[in-house]
Design an enzyme around this catalytic site. Sequence first.
Site, PDB file in Angstrom:
ATOM      1  N   LYS A 121     -35.802 -27.716  59.481  1.00 19.04           N
ATOM      2  CA  LYS A 121     -36.588 -27.657  58.231  1.00 19.04           C
ATOM      3  C   LYS A 121     -38.005 -28.177  58.472  1.00 19.04           C
ATOM      4  O   LYS A 121     -38.992 -27.557  58.057  1.00 19.04           O
ATOM      5  CB  LYS A 121     -35.915 -28.482  57.138  1.00 19.04           C
ATOM      6  CG  LYS A 121     -36.447 -28.143  55.765  1.00 19.04           C
ATOM      7  CD  LYS A 121     -36.580 -29.341  54.880  1.00 19.04           C
ATOM      8  CE  LYS A 121     -38.026 -29.662  54.631  1.00 19.04           C
ATOM      9  NZ  LYS A 121     -38.227 -30.943  53.964  1.00 19.04           N
ATOM     10  N   ASP A 139     -34.214 -26.913  52.169  1.00 21.56           N
ATOM     11  CA  ASP A 139     -33.567 -28.228  52.143  1.00 21.56           C
ATOM     12  C   ASP A 139     -32.409 -28.170  51.153  1.00 21.56           C
ATOM     13  O   ASP A 139     -32.103 -27.118  50.603  1.00 21.56           O
ATOM     14  CB  ASP A 139     -34.574 -29.336  51.779  1.00 21.56           C
ATOM     15  CG  ASP A 139     -35.220 -29.100  50.418  1.00 21.56           C
ATOM     16  OD1 ASP A 139     -34.742 -28.212  49.670  1.00 21.56           O
ATOM     17  OD2 ASP A 139     -36.189 -29.790  50.089  1.00 21.56           O
TER      18      ASP A 139
END
Length: 222
Positions: A121, A139
């Site tokens: 991420k 996320d």
Amino acid sequence: MTRAEKANRIQQVLDGLYPEPPVPLDHEDAFSLLIAVLLSAQCTDERVNKVTPGLFRAARTPAAMAKLGEAKILHHIRSCGLAPGKAKNIAALSKILVAEHGGAVPESFEALEALPGVGHKTASVVMTQAFGHPAFPVDTHIHRLAARWGLSRARNVDETERDLKRLFPEETWGKVHLQIIYFGREHCPARGHDLAACPICGWAASKARMQRERRAGGASGA
Ligand code: SF4
């Protein structure tokens, strides 16, 4: 409504609400963005934006950060969650940037994800926001919203990322990521509330989900 039609309508709602979403973490280049994203785990963007000016006054480049060292880095970032581990990772990754990447942030997923404390991420945020490469950082918040909106049934963030990349045009990935973050922050309260009143869940969530949430006392934040 198919998933693709839903995604299209969601994009229209998000474009109406956030036509040009700014990057919430203050930064000047790829290095300052990388450090800010790393600091933002378990910490609000607001708090990160308060600590980074002091940290970067002390060390503005990977070489200077490596020299500053873990203890002094920790002193600057102490008010962020998980500060000791982050200080250790920032010191270690700065040394690696100097030793292996000529003192610069590498422009590849593979090299970024090999850095301490940098997951997929974080690498995705840097790739899209610093370098302009197509990436869709997902996320847990985006993962949950994608499920609520019926865009994905994935069980983890990796699969949700794959689903969202199929539904949204590549050139919009970075923007949609930011728009969903802003939407979640502004519209998804922490406690129970009525899905029918939500500008997206009001039409995108399945009837079964709406009933389930209603029985449970309202949605519980995304
Ligand atoms: S219903 Fe609530 S949790 Fe779902 S997207 Fe809307 S505001 Fe967020």
